[in-house]
Design a protein around this motif. Structure first.
Motif, PDB file in Angstrom:
ATOM      1  N   GLN A  18       0.825  -1.219   0.000  1.00  0.00           N
ATOM      2  CA  GLN A  18       0.000   0.000   0.000  1.00  0.00           C
ATOM      3  C   GLN A  18       0.855   1.264   0.000  1.00  0.00           C
ATOM      4  O   GLN A  18       0.496   2.265  -0.602  1.00  0.00           O
ATOM      5  N   ARG A  39      -7.232  -8.870  -2.343  1.00  0.00           N
ATOM      6  CA  ARG A  39      -8.703  -8.738  -2.448  1.00  0.00           C
ATOM      7  C   ARG A  39      -9.362  -9.062  -1.106  1.00  0.00           C
ATOM      8  O   ARG A  39     -10.251  -8.353  -0.649  1.00  0.00           O
ATOM      9  N   HIS A  63      -9.165  -6.364   1.233  1.00  0.00           N
ATOM     10  CA  HIS A  63      -9.744  -5.127   0.656  1.00  0.00           C
ATOM     11  C   HIS A  63      -8.704  -4.043   0.411  1.00  0.00           C
ATOM     12  O   HIS A  63      -8.931  -2.864   0.680  1.00  0.00           O
ATOM     13  N   SER A  77      -6.723  -1.719  -2.030  1.00  0.00           N
ATOM     14  CA  SER A  77      -7.052  -1.152  -3.336  1.00  0.00           C
ATOM     15  C   SER A  77      -6.002  -1.497  -4.398  1.00  0.00           C
ATOM     16  O   SER A  77      -4.810  -1.463  -4.145  1.00  0.00           O
ATOM     17  N   PHE A  78      -6.486  -1.833  -5.586  1.00  0.00           N
ATOM     18  CA  PHE A  78      -5.602  -2.046  -6.735  1.00  0.00           C
ATOM     19  C   PHE A  78      -5.443  -0.743  -7.519  1.00  0.00           C
ATOM     20  O   PHE A  78      -4.682  -0.665  -8.458  1.00  0.00           O
ATOM     21  N   ASN A  79      -6.245   0.250  -7.145  1.00  0.00           N
ATOM     22  CA  ASN A  79      -6.330   1.448  -7.995  1.00  0.00           C
ATOM     23  C   ASN A  79      -6.305   2.742  -7.204  1.00  0.00           C
ATOM     24  O   ASN A  79      -7.001   3.689  -7.570  1.00  0.00           O
ATOM     25  N   ASP A  80      -5.547   2.815  -6.124  1.00  0.00           N
ATOM     26  CA  ASP A  80      -5.611   4.094  -5.416  1.00  0.00           C
ATOM     27  C   ASP A  80      -4.761   5.175  -6.085  1.00  0.00           C
ATOM     28  O   ASP A  80      -4.601   6.279  -5.561  1.00  0.00           O
ATOM     29  N   ASP A  81      -4.269   4.855  -7.281  1.00  0.00           N
ATOM     30  CA  ASP A  81      -3.657   5.878  -8.136  1.00  0.00           C
ATOM     31  C   ASP A  81      -4.595   6.169  -9.318  1.00  0.00           C
ATOM     32  O   ASP A  81      -4.151   6.585 -10.388  1.00  0.00           O
ATOM     33  N   LEU A  82      -5.869   5.928  -9.099  1.00  0.00           N
ATOM     34  CA  LEU A  82      -6.846   6.029 -10.193  1.00  0.00           C
ATOM     35  C   LEU A  82      -6.866   7.408 -10.858  1.00  0.00           C
ATOM     36  O   LEU A  82      -6.958   7.497 -12.083  1.00  0.00           O
ATOM     37  N   ALA A  83      -6.753   8.462 -10.063  1.00  0.00           N
ATOM     38  CA  ALA A  83      -6.793   9.812 -10.634  1.00  0.00           C
ATOM     39  C   ALA A  83      -5.696   9.985 -11.684  1.00  0.00           C
ATOM     40  O   ALA A  83      -5.943  10.492 -12.782  1.00  0.00           O
ATOM     41  N   GLU A  84      -4.475   9.516 -11.356  1.00  0.00           N
ATOM     42  CA  GLU A  84      -3.359   9.627 -12.309  1.00  0.00           C
ATOM     43  C   GLU A  84      -3.619   8.792 -13.566  1.00  0.00           C
ATOM     44  O   GLU A  84      -3.340   9.229 -14.688  1.00  0.00           O
ATOM     45  N   GLN A  85      -4.173   7.593 -13.348  1.00  0.00           N
ATOM     46  CA  GLN A  85      -4.448   6.726 -14.507  1.00  0.00           C
ATOM     47  C   GLN A  85      -5.493   7.366 -15.420  1.00  0.00           C
ATOM     48  O   GLN A  85      -5.342   7.376 -16.645  1.00  0.00           O
ATOM     49  N   LEU A  86      -6.551   7.910 -14.813  1.00  0.00           N
ATOM     50  CA  LEU A  86      -7.620   8.516 -15.627  1.00  0.00           C
ATOM     51  C   LEU A  86      -7.111   9.749 -16.368  1.00  0.00           C
ATOM     52  O   LEU A  86      -7.524  10.026 -17.485  1.00  0.00           O
TER      53      LEU A  86
END
Lengths: 156, 104
Positions: free
Chosen positions: B52, B77, B80, B82-91
């Motif tokens: 994390q 999983r 729980h 997250s696999f995507n807590d860098d989602l903002a950067e990815q988007l």
């Protein structure tokens, strides 16, 4: 589009029964030899992934120029090096690996954002994209907040 | 190897209650089972924290726990993580690309 996909994402795609995503459109999915090696050492169900390699839609690429990525080595470093060499996107479920790639100005996506990108690029229908995102949420590859964050960008 | 531990009466009563639920014959076996689970869970928590905090990749974490990558994904999983807590950067990257920019 050219993608370097790593073992973690191939495992997730296999788990979801979505390996056909690696056969979609004009995209190319490649990976370093160490990924193939890693898959060969695993259980029988990885035959699916190896079949994908054999089908010619995806392929193994040799890494010629290794990039020194602090504290990581082996397959992780090969994935990043190959993406840098080929100017490709990385697809990985491994967040620390994506962050290391981002520091090298490489674009790294998870399966969730890959699905989003294929939709945004007009390669998949909205219904299909939404169904896939819902599945990622149901199977706990996306949290509720992340799921809604992606939906916000897709739904009007 | 035998070690002697002192447990409070409350804890022994709680273990005994679990012993019946878990179907063990004696308290010793129940304690060993519970301790094994607790150690296993704690190791997973410590290692997933490294993940994390971006200190270790998924593969490095799998190596630390002695599991394969698929099992590591399942552990993340299960806890729980997250696999995507860098989602903002990815988007943001997706947005840049779909606006016509090539990957860096």
């Amino acid at each position: 589009m050219l993608f370097v996909i790593d073992t973690s994402s191939l495992i997730v795609l296999k788990t979801l029964g979505w390996l056909n995503l690696c056969r979609s459109g004009d995209n190319e999915f490649i990976w370093p030899a160490s990924v193939t090696q890693e898959l060969r050492e695993r259980k029988d169900d990885n035959k699916l992934i190896l079949d994908l390699l054999a089908s010619g839609d995806s392929r193994e690429e040799r890494v010629y120029k290794f990039i020194n990525v602090g504290e990581i080595s082996g397959t992780d470093a090969e994935v990043i090096s190959l993406a840098a060499e080929c100017n490709a996107f990385i697809v990985s479920e491994d967040k620390p690996l994506r962050k290391k790639a981002a520091r090298l100005r490489l674009t790294a996506l998870s399966v969730a954002t890959l699905v989003t990108m294929l939709y945004q690029d007009g390669q998949c229908a909205k219904e299909e994209c939404l169904a896939r995102l819902r599945r990622l949420y149901d199977d706990e590859f996306l949290s509720k907040t992340e799921y809604h964050q992606i939906l916000q960008g897709i739904l009007p | 190897m035998n070690n002697t531990f002192t447990l409070s009466k409350d804890l022994i009563d709680a273990v005994d209650g679990l012993r019946r639920d878990l179907g063990f014959d004696n308290v010793d076996s129940t304690i060993q089972y519970l301790l094994h689970n607790a150690v296993d869970r704690e190791r997973k928590l410590i290692v997933t924290r490294l993940y994390q905090n971006d200190q270790k990749t998924m593969r490095q974490c799998a190596e630390l726990l002695g599991v394969d990558l698929e099992e590591m994904i399942n552990i993340l999983r299960e806890l729980h993580v997250s696999f995507n807590d860098d989602l903002a950067e990815q988007l943001e990257a997706v947005k840049k690309f779909t606006k016509g920019m090539q990957p860096a």
